[in-house]
Design a protein around this motif. Structure first.
Motif, mmCIF file in Angstrom:
data_model
loop_
_atom_site.group_PDB
_atom_site.id
_atom_site.type_symbol
_atom_site.label_atom_id
_atom_site.label_comp_id
_atom_site.label_asym_id
_atom_site.label_seq_id
_atom_site.Cartn_x
_atom_site.Cartn_y
_atom_site.Cartn_z
ATOM 1 N N VAL A 9 3.478 -7.160 -3.123
ATOM 2 C CA VAL A 9 3.397 -6.301 -4.307
ATOM 3 C C VAL A 9 2.250 -6.786 -5.182
ATOM 4 O O VAL A 9 2.228 -7.951 -5.604
ATOM 5 C CB VAL A 9 4.716 -6.322 -5.102
ATOM 6 N N ARG A 36 4.380 -4.490 4.554
ATOM 7 C CA ARG A 36 3.795 -3.418 3.743
ATOM 8 C C ARG A 36 3.126 -4.012 2.501
ATOM 9 O O ARG A 36 3.511 -5.088 2.032
ATOM 10 C CB ARG A 36 4.879 -2.415 3.335
ATOM 11 N N TYR A 38 2.133 -2.905 -1.364
ATOM 12 C CA TYR A 38 2.225 -1.940 -2.460
ATOM 13 C C TYR A 38 1.235 -2.317 -3.560
ATOM 14 O O TYR A 38 1.247 -3.451 -4.051
ATOM 15 C CB TYR A 38 3.631 -1.920 -3.059
ATOM 16 N N THR A 57 -0.518 0.334 3.507
ATOM 17 C CA THR A 57 -0.839 0.137 2.095
ATOM 18 C C THR A 57 -0.467 1.396 1.330
ATOM 19 O O THR A 57 -0.864 2.493 1.722
ATOM 20 C CB THR A 57 -2.343 -0.151 1.893
ATOM 21 N N GLU A 58 0.301 1.254 0.263
ATOM 22 C CA GLU A 58 0.770 2.403 -0.508
ATOM 23 C C GLU A 58 0.565 2.159 -2.002
ATOM 24 O O GLU A 58 0.523 1.008 -2.450
ATOM 25 C CB GLU A 58 2.260 2.670 -0.247
ATOM 26 N N ILE A 60 2.061 2.655 -5.847
ATOM 27 C CA ILE A 60 3.194 2.929 -6.721
ATOM 28 C C ILE A 60 2.612 3.183 -8.106
ATOM 29 O O ILE A 60 1.823 2.378 -8.611
ATOM 30 C CB ILE A 60 4.180 1.753 -6.778
ATOM 31 N N VAL A 105 11.564 0.258 -4.169
ATOM 32 C CA VAL A 105 11.215 0.003 -2.767
ATOM 33 C C VAL A 105 12.473 -0.430 -2.020
ATOM 34 O O VAL A 105 13.534 -0.647 -2.620
ATOM 35 C CB VAL A 105 10.111 -1.068 -2.639
#
Length: 283
Positions: A9, A36, A38, A57-58, A60, A105
């Motif tokens: 994160v 992952r 974020y 990769t996302e 938020i 998440v």
């Protein structure tokens, strides 16, 4: 025993775009598949960060995970406006954002890594598991060494309904901080029960606070052996906290201090060290 799922994160913002790009690239190169990543970004910065997205990769969006009574006011850089408390310092808002991620998440373990760090060696968090337990940074011998540590510990103790210790010997603050998602949610539930209000309202007006210390105190003093952590006294990130830039020579000398257990590097954004120079030295 089920396999744990992991995510990194990274809260970031427009002024750290180049640094965050370096981090994202390093995650793709060095971090094990299946972890992952974020990126937690203000809505206004989303267009700037979208180009760096890749599989795993996302984004938020901050405004989608914090209460709607907290809002940014154009022209005010140091505070967010609040409909339920006095104006909230940016520093406190950033910590509210980090604390809001576990509810947004699903991964079991969250590794918080700021955007002024990057990986330099293969890293698989599963390799640090011990019988299903994951590291909790727990540096002892810290009494009197860290400014504000005793204050932050006292604030965390009060929020959690625990006796305040006059001095603390433990540090929980570093780079790549491991949280178990269920522990983080339980800590916030405890804050709500002790304060009689939503945890965001309990934290927002505070003049000083550390989210990492809140989590550490909760795991250490309340959960104990049931926390799902083992105590790790080693900060595995080579760190430069200085506020003056490192030139190429300084970066080479800094790199030479790396030890075998360092999987990552943090060069404080406050130092304004050239990203181009960092790339030249660390690749």
């Amino acid at each position: 025993m089920k396999d744990l799922s992991y995510a990194i994160v990274t809260p970031s913002f427009r002024l750290d775009l180049e640094r965050c790009t370096l981090l994202v690239e390093s995650v793709s190169r060095w971090v094990a598949p299946g972890v992952r990543h974020y990126l937690v970004i203000d809505r206004r910065d989303v267009p700037m960060f979208k180009p760096m997205l890749r599989p795993g990769t996302e984004l938020i969006v901050v405004e989608e995970i914090i209460p709607n009574w907290l809002m940014r006011i154009p022209g005010f850089r140091r505070f967010w406006f609040s409909l339920r408390t006095r104006p909230v310092k940016n520093w406190i808002l950033q910590q509210i954002v980090k604390l809001s991620v576990p509810a947004a998440v699903s991964e079991d373990v969250l590794l918080y890594a700021d955007s002024d760090m990057f990986f330099i060696a293969p890293f698989d968090p599963r390799g640090l598991e011990r019988d299903g337990k994951v590291p909790l940074l727990f540096e002892t011998g810290q009494r009197g060494l860290i400014p504000s540590n005793d204050y932050w510990q006292a604030v965390a103790s009060r929020l959690l309904g625990l006796p305040v210790e006059s001095e603390s010997d433990v540090n929980y603050v570093g780079n790549v901080i491991w949280w178990r998602r269920d522990n983080a949610l339980a800590a916030l539930q405890r804050v709500q029960e002790m304060s009689g209000k939503g945890w965001q309202r309990a934290i927002a007006p505070l003049p000083g606070f550390s989210e990492y210390i809140l989590y550490g105190v909760f795991c250490h003093r309340l959960l104990g052996t049931a926390s799902g952590h083992w105590y790790d006294d080693r900060n595995r990130t080579l760190s430069y906290w200085g506020t003056t830039p490192l030139d190429l020579k300084g970066l080479e000398e800094f790199k030479a201090t790396r030890t075998a257990h360092d999987h990552s590097v943090m060069i404080s954004a406050k130092s304004k060290t050239s990203i181009e120079d960092i790339r030249k030295v660390f690749g």
